[in-house]
Design a protein around this motif. Structure first.
Motif, mmCIF file in Angstrom:
data_model
loop_
_atom_site.group_PDB
_atom_site.id
_atom_site.type_symbol
_atom_site.label_atom_id
_atom_site.label_comp_id
_atom_site.label_asym_id
_atom_site.label_seq_id
_atom_site.Cartn_x
_atom_site.Cartn_y
_atom_site.Cartn_z
ATOM 1 N N PHE A 61 123.712 99.165 80.839
ATOM 2 C CA PHE A 61 124.694 98.521 79.954
ATOM 3 C C PHE A 61 125.922 99.420 79.860
ATOM 4 C CE2 PHE A 61 120.399 97.463 78.534
ATOM 5 C CZ PHE A 61 120.421 96.085 78.705
ATOM 6 N N PRO A 62 126.901 99.217 80.744
ATOM 7 C CA PRO A 62 128.061 100.117 80.806
ATOM 8 C C PRO A 62 128.885 100.198 79.518
ATOM 9 C CG PRO A 62 127.947 98.722 82.757
ATOM 10 C CD PRO A 62 126.907 98.230 81.811
ATOM 11 N N THR A 63 128.891 99.126 78.706
ATOM 12 C CA THR A 63 129.658 99.151 77.463
ATOM 13 C C THR A 63 128.757 98.760 76.295
ATOM 14 O OG1 THR A 63 130.332 96.828 77.503
ATOM 15 C CG2 THR A 63 131.718 98.391 78.740
ATOM 16 N N ARG A 64 129.199 99.092 75.088
ATOM 17 C CA ARG A 64 128.450 98.692 73.886
ATOM 18 C C ARG A 64 128.371 97.170 73.810
ATOM 19 N NH1 ARG A 64 126.458 100.871 69.239
ATOM 20 N NH2 ARG A 64 127.266 102.897 69.791
ATOM 21 N N ALA A 65 129.454 96.484 74.174
ATOM 22 C CA ALA A 65 129.440 95.009 74.153
ATOM 23 C C ALA A 65 128.362 94.470 75.093
ATOM 24 C CB ALA A 65 130.809 94.450 74.524
ATOM 25 N N ASP A 66 128.207 95.076 76.269
ATOM 26 C CA ASP A 66 127.150 94.651 77.204
ATOM 27 C C ASP A 66 125.777 94.815 76.564
ATOM 28 O OD1 ASP A 66 129.003 94.111 79.256
ATOM 29 O OD2 ASP A 66 128.859 96.153 80.051
ATOM 30 N N LEU A 67 125.588 95.947 75.883
ATOM 31 C CA LEU A 67 124.310 96.212 75.224
ATOM 32 C C LEU A 67 124.067 95.205 74.093
ATOM 33 C CD1 LEU A 67 121.787 97.985 74.861
ATOM 34 C CD2 LEU A 67 123.170 99.477 73.399
ATOM 35 N N ILE A 68 125.087 94.932 73.312
ATOM 36 C CA ILE A 68 124.953 94.002 72.188
ATOM 37 C C ILE A 68 124.610 92.605 72.687
ATOM 38 C CG2 ILE A 68 126.288 92.837 70.380
ATOM 39 C CD1 ILE A 68 127.653 95.596 69.900
ATOM 40 N N VAL A 69 125.312 92.131 73.702
ATOM 41 C CA VAL A 69 125.015 90.808 74.262
ATOM 42 C C VAL A 69 123.614 90.798 74.858
ATOM 43 C CG1 VAL A 69 125.650 89.154 76.074
ATOM 44 C CG2 VAL A 69 127.421 90.146 74.613
ATOM 45 N N GLY A 70 123.239 91.884 75.522
ATOM 46 C CA GLY A 70 121.892 91.981 76.091
ATOM 47 C C GLY A 70 120.817 91.903 75.019
ATOM 48 N N VAL A 71 121.016 92.616 73.907
ATOM 49 C CA VAL A 71 120.054 92.578 72.799
ATOM 50 C C VAL A 71 119.990 91.171 72.210
ATOM 51 C CG1 VAL A 71 119.627 93.390 70.436
ATOM 52 C CG2 VAL A 71 120.173 95.023 72.230
ATOM 53 N N TYR A 72 121.144 90.559 72.011
ATOM 54 C CA TYR A 72 121.206 89.201 71.451
ATOM 55 C C TYR A 72 120.373 88.240 72.305
ATOM 56 C CZ TYR A 72 123.464 85.050 69.391
ATOM 57 O OH TYR A 72 123.712 83.863 68.757
ATOM 58 N N ARG A 73 120.640 88.228 73.605
ATOM 59 C CA ARG A 73 119.916 87.308 74.512
ATOM 60 C C ARG A 73 118.428 87.651 74.560
ATOM 61 N NH1 ARG A 73 122.230 83.884 77.881
ATOM 62 N NH2 ARG A 73 124.480 83.678 77.808
ATOM 63 N N HIS A 74 118.115 88.939 74.577
ATOM 64 C CA HIS A 74 116.720 89.391 74.624
ATOM 65 C C HIS A 74 115.968 88.923 73.381
ATOM 66 C CE1 HIS A 74 113.313 91.996 75.449
ATOM 67 N NE2 HIS A 74 113.497 92.642 74.311
#
Length: 196
Positions: A61-74
């Motif tokens: 997850f290169p950015t915090r936004a990528d991580l946040i979206v990943g957590v949301y979808r997960h």
């Protein structure tokens, strides 16, 4: 030199099983840290929870936004998968519904924090919200239908109404230690039981 077709083929290849497991571990850890500390928690806290270095998180997850979206979808996918599993393993459909709502509350507490971060990208947030509804309303509907068919709950409540009510009770819970949203949600879920 690699031509465009070869490069494209590499990006389309599915992730190996161990890479998927690693990503799931990271997302589970990030979700747990977000629930405890909010979405602005340091990446090092997430890395410690997952038992990896911070570089591993940035690789996935290169950015915090990528991580946040990943957590949301997960979390949406985990909630969606939990519905049928709980129906199959719980002693009653009402118990399955109550347990699912408990998981949903964990997701919502995180989601409200995620929403604040994602508001700057309104179109992206709207897409994620539509995804959330498309995946979770049918799951909640199945749980409600099973409990209503078993005569455990009233049958005049829609999944959207229940989810919206639970969501409204969770607003602000992550920022106010005096407010116990889970206790009020339990009162709401108890209130849908049939008393006759």
């Amino acid at each position: 030199m690699v031509d465009g077709d070869e490069t494209e083929g590499r990006t389309d290849r599915p992730k190996r099983a161990d890479a998927r497991r690693n990503q799931k571990t990271l997302l589970d850890a990030a979700a747990a840290v977000f629930v405890r500390s909010g979405v602005e928690a340091p990446v090092r806290d997430i890395a410690a929870e997952a038992g990896v270095g911070t570089a591993t998180i940035y690789r996935h997850f290169p950015t915090r936004a990528d991580l946040i979206v990943g957590v949301y979808r997960h979390q949406v996918e985990a909630c969606a998968a939990a519905g049928p599993e709980l129906l199959a393993s719980s002693p009653t459909p009402y118990t399955a519904l109550a347990r699912w709502i408990d998981l949903f509350v964990d997701f919502l507490v995180t989601k409200h924090g995620l929403a604040g971060v994602l508001q700057s990208d309104n179109a992206g947030y709207e897409t994620l919200h539509a995804y959330f509804l498309d995946r979770l309303v049918p799951v909640c509907t199945d749980l409600l239908d099973a409990a209503a068919t078993a005569g455990e709950i009233r049958s005049d409540l829609s999944a959207y109404e229940l989810m919206r009510g639970v969501g409204n009770l969770c607003i602000g819970a992550e920022n106010d230690p005096r407010y116990d949203a889970r206790r009020l949600v339990a009162v709401l879920v108890t209130g849908v039981r049939r008393t006759e």
